[in-house]
Design an enzyme around this catalytic site. Structure first.
Site: not given
Ligand code: IMP
Length: 202
Positions: A9, A12, A70-71, A182
């Site tokens: 990404n 990111k 990871d989020s 984040r």
């Molecule tokens: P990733 O780890 O950044 O890929 O996030 C994993 C998932 O968490 C995403 O596909 C969203 O469903 C949710 N998510 C993480 N950050 C956000 C945000 O800032 N807004 C909305 N959904 C989020």
């Protein structure tokens, strides 16, 4: 030594570079594609920290300084779900519309005072020598009863951050980035990263 974000990404990478630079740390960060990494990293941890470390370590074992995030969204009334399963809450591949429909259904009938939730972001860093650290950022708020707003992505139209009368999806990009999970994790990362580098690399 090369720094690699365990992701492809570009957004990111730009975000991490920019916040590190604001904190006086100017480094080049490569993506998995940049280093020709095509294997799938299996994220089978049980926490955000474990999953971020799995990704960062996958890169560190190749001799790079690995960085990974990871989020997800943790909803109190759902015992912290969808948590680490946020992207695939309604099944794979990730479908934000289906995820929002599923979470609205799961929260049906739950009053506003029991709809507390938090977005969580964990950033991990792993050195080829085995050293590592993680940082965590959280943004607390409530889950609304209907979608509101067109901006952002994922669960943004359902999440109203504490102290605001609108959802993440109704904030501008910059407004969200000032208070988001984040942004908080990135700031904490920028604070810890230079000392970690100094200790283990130079
Ligand atoms: P990733 O780890 O950044 O890929 O996030 C994993 C998932 O968490 C995403 O596909 C969203 O469903 C949710 N998510 C993480 N950050 C956000 C945000 O800032 N807004 C909305 N959904 C989020």
């Amino acid at each position: 030594m090369k720094f690699v974000l365990a992701s492809n990404n570009k957004h990111k990478i730009a975000e991490i570079k920019s916040i590190l630079s604001q904190n006086g740390c100017d480094i080049e960060i490569s993506s998995l594609a940049d280093i020709g990494y095509t294997e799938e990293i299996v994220e089978d941890g049980t926490t955000f920290e474990e999953n971020a470390l799995i990704k960062a370590r996958a890169v560190a074992t190749l001799g790079y300084i690995g960085i990974a995030d990871d989020s997800g969204l943790c909803v109190e009334a759902l015992n912290g779900e969808p948590g680490i399963y946020s992207a695939r809450y309604a099944g794979e591949p990730c479908d934000h519309t289906k995820n929002n429909a599923k979470i609205l259904k799961a929260l049906e009938g739950i009053p506003m005072d029991r709809r507390g939730a938090a977005f969580v972001s964990v950033i991990a860093c792993a050195h080829p020598n085995g050293s590592c650290f993680t940082v965590r950022g959280e943004c607390h708020g409530v889950m609304l009863e209907a979608l509101q707003g067109e901006g952002g992505f994922g669960y943004d139209p359902l999440f109203q951050p504490d102290g605001y009368a609108c959802t993440f999806a109704e904030l501008t990009f910059d407004e969200k980035n000032k208070i988001s999970h984040r942004a908080k994790a990135l700031t904490a990362f920028a604070e810890s990263f230079p000392a970690f580098l100094k200790k283990h690399t130079f």
